[in-house]
Structure formats: structure tokens, C-alpha cells
Write a protein that holds these residues in place. Structure first.
Motif, PDB file in Angstrom:
ATOM      1  N   LEU A  68      -6.493  -2.492  -4.500  1.00 10.40           N
ATOM      2  CA  LEU A  68      -6.334  -1.408  -2.561  1.00 10.40           C
ATOM      3  C   LEU A  68      -4.780  -0.891  -3.032  1.00 10.40           C
ATOM      4  CD1 LEU A  68      -7.699  -3.750  -0.027  1.00 10.40           C
ATOM      5  CD2 LEU A  68      -8.486  -1.631  -0.831  1.00 10.40           C
ATOM      6  N   LEU A  69      -3.949  -1.166  -3.454  1.00  4.08           N
ATOM      7  CA  LEU A  69      -2.488  -1.009  -3.531  1.00  4.08           C
ATOM      8  C   LEU A  69      -2.678   0.537  -4.836  1.00  4.08           C
ATOM      9  CD1 LEU A  69       0.546  -3.169  -3.692  1.00  4.08           C
ATOM     10  CD2 LEU A  69       0.315  -1.159  -2.383  1.00  4.08           C
ATOM     11  N   MET A  70      -3.424   0.467  -6.162  1.00  4.13           N
ATOM     12  CA  MET A  70      -4.108   1.107  -7.066  1.00  4.13           C
ATOM     13  C   MET A  70      -5.062   2.466  -6.638  1.00  4.13           C
ATOM     14  SD  MET A  70      -2.870   0.118  -9.544  1.00  4.13           S
ATOM     15  CE  MET A  70      -3.755   0.992 -11.065  1.00  4.13           C
ATOM     16  N   GLU A  71      -5.529   1.572  -5.634  1.00  2.00           N
ATOM     17  CA  GLU A  71      -6.264   3.081  -4.972  1.00  2.00           C
ATOM     18  C   GLU A  71      -5.387   4.084  -4.255  1.00  2.00           C
ATOM     19  OE1 GLU A  71     -10.392   3.382  -1.290  1.00  2.00           O
ATOM     20  OE2 GLU A  71      -9.824   1.746  -3.027  1.00  2.00           O
ATOM     21  N   ALA A  81      -0.499   1.121   4.844  1.00  2.00           N
ATOM     22  CA  ALA A  81      -0.828   0.342   3.917  1.00  2.00           C
ATOM     23  C   ALA A  81      -0.384  -0.472   3.278  1.00  2.00           C
ATOM     24  CB  ALA A  81      -1.789   1.641   3.214  1.00  2.00           C
ATOM     25  N   GLY A  82       0.519   0.533   2.751  1.00  2.00           N
ATOM     26  CA  GLY A  82       1.072  -0.145   1.629  1.00  2.00           C
ATOM     27  C   GLY A  82       2.092  -1.355   2.111  1.00  2.00           C
ATOM     28  N   SER A  83       2.862  -1.271   3.016  1.00  2.00           N
ATOM     29  CA  SER A  83       3.367  -2.552   3.418  1.00  2.00           C
ATOM     30  C   SER A  83       2.804  -3.107   3.798  1.00  2.00           C
ATOM     31  CB  SER A  83       4.683  -1.853   4.814  1.00  2.00           C
ATOM     32  OG  SER A  83       5.148  -2.925   5.553  1.00  2.00           O
ATOM     33  N   ILE A  84       1.655  -3.679   4.165  1.00  2.00           N
ATOM     34  CA  ILE A  84       1.155  -5.058   4.324  1.00  2.00           C
ATOM     35  C   ILE A  84       1.012  -5.435   3.366  1.00  2.00           C
ATOM     36  CG2 ILE A  84      -0.971  -5.439   5.165  1.00  2.00           C
ATOM     37  CD1 ILE A  84      -0.867  -4.148   7.392  1.00  2.00           C
ATOM     38  N   LEU A  85       0.125  -4.773   1.881  1.00  3.32           N
ATOM     39  CA  LEU A  85      -0.586  -4.391   1.115  1.00  3.32           C
ATOM     40  C   LEU A  85       0.664  -5.723   0.081  1.00  3.32           C
ATOM     41  CD1 LEU A  85      -2.818  -2.167   0.428  1.00  3.32           C
ATOM     42  CD2 LEU A  85      -3.116  -4.392   1.102  1.00  3.32           C
ATOM     43  N   ALA A 112      -5.328 -10.277   6.641  1.00  2.00           N
ATOM     44  CA  ALA A 112      -4.606  -7.963   6.041  1.00  2.00           C
ATOM     45  C   ALA A 112      -5.056  -7.148   5.288  1.00  2.00           C
ATOM     46  CB  ALA A 112      -3.430  -9.067   5.144  1.00  2.00           C
ATOM     47  N   CYS A 113      -5.594  -7.571   4.225  1.00  2.00           N
ATOM     48  CA  CYS A 113      -6.152  -6.105   3.368  1.00  2.00           C
ATOM     49  C   CYS A 113      -6.670  -5.973   3.433  1.00  2.00           C
ATOM     50  CB  CYS A 113      -6.947  -6.978   1.994  1.00  2.00           C
ATOM     51  SG  CYS A 113      -5.343  -7.460   0.951  1.00  2.00           S
TER      52      CYS A 113
END
Length: 195
Positions: free
Chosen positions: A149-152, A122-126, A106-107
């Protein structure tokens, strides 16, 4: 032809024939061909049994067809990502999530979406990984990767407009700015003394 060969217990030949003629097929047919190839490999790998014995770090364990399919598709998705083919990798990782959901994959899906500029998806999945709604989310490595990945993702998102921060729609924001400009216009026109 490959399906008929499989029915005749000639799976190895079917896989070779499939690989030889695959390049003759259109791009639109590739996803369907992936499904047929996976089905052929499943028959080849497990000889009709629901699980097989695998080894990792010297330990034996049972692997289901679903788990092995997920692993193979995950490897395929990773290969597409290494070639910067994020759209195809996205399709593969979505298929993996339907077969056997996994936080690490998922990431990878989140990264594919991030690279395509689809920040909300992307934000929803992370977010699902960090909230623990995807199997494997309890793994600290998957959670840390999701956080990174959320920070990115936050670094790529466009800055908020002043109207977004103030909670006004565009019409109200423009009217408010014009009102402020009219009120402060006399002050603005006065020259300040130079010291």
C-alpha cells in the motif's frame, strides 16, 4: 424502543425492530445506531458472559466481546469498501482501531484514506504498521500488505516541485530563476551555426 426491549431480555426482537426502523433515521444518526446495534449483538452473542468459545481450523479458543466486536466492525468496513463508500468505511475502521487495534484493519484504514486522496494520513497509518506500533504488525502478511500500500501511495503522490527539491521557498526560487535567466539571456540570443 430497542434499548427497552433489551432490558426486558427480548434482544432478538429488539434487533429485528431496530433493523426494520433504521431506514427511517437520518444519515447523521447512523453512527449512533451502529453503536446501539453492536451493543444489542454483544448481549445476544455472549448471553452476558465476558467470552465465548469459537472454532477455527478445528481448534477451540476463547473470544472476548471486544474481539468479536472488532471482527464484526471489520466485516462492516470491508462491505463499505466493496461498495466504494470509503468515507463510511474509514469511520468504521477508526472505530475498530479504538476498540481493538489491529495491523490488518489498519491497512484497510490506510487504503480508505488512499482512495480518498488523503495521502499523508494514509502514509502515517501504514508507517505505524511497518514500524510495529500496532498490534499484529509482526504478522508478515500485514507487513507485506502495508509495504504494498505504501508503494501504491508513492505512485499516487504528486511529483515534487523543483523548489521543494532545492529547499527554497517560492519567493527565493522565483528570484533565483530570474537571476539565472538574466545571466544566460545573452547566450540564449546568439544563434548557433548549423553544421
Amino acid at each position: 424502543m430497542a434499548v427497552v426491549m433489551k432490558q426486558l431480555n427480548r434482544t432478538e426482537e429488539a434487533i429485528e425492530a431496530f433493523k426494520s426502523f433504521r431506514s427511517c433515521c437520518s444519515k447523521q444518526a447512523q453512527e449512533s445506531l451502529d453503536n446501539v446495534l453492536i451493543d444489542l449483538y454483544k448481549g445476544e452473542m455472549f448471553n452476558g458472559r465476558p467470552t465465548k468459545t469459537a472454532r477455527s481450523y478445528g481448534k477451540k479458543f476463547q473470544v472476548s466481546v471486544k474481539q468479536e466486536t472488532s471482527r464484526l466492525l471489520g466485516n462492516m468496513g470491508w462491505a463499505y469498501m466493496q461498495k466504494s463508500n470509503y468515507l463510511t468505511a474509514e469511520v468504521v475502521y477508526k472505530k475498530v482501531q479504538m476498540i481493538d487495534p489491529d495491523a490488518n484493519k489498519a491497512c484497510n484504514l490506510g487504503l480508505c484514506l488512499l482512495k480518498q486522496g488523503r495521502f499523508e494520513d494514509a502514509g502515517s497509518i501504514l508507517g505505524d504498521v511497518l514500524q510495529g506500533t500496532i498490534p499484529g504488525s509482526e504478522d508478515i502478511r500485514a507487513r507485506n500488505r502495508g509495504r504494498e500500500l505504501l508503494m501504491e501511495l508513492k505512485a499516487f503522490q504528486p511529483p515534487l516541485e523543483l523548489s521543494d527539491i532545492m529547499g527554497l521557498d517560492d519567493h527565493d526560487f522565483i528570484n533565483g530563476v530570474e537571476l539565472l535567466m538574466n545571466e544566460w539571456a545573452p547566450v540564449r540570443s546568439k544563434r548557433l551555426p548549423i553544421f
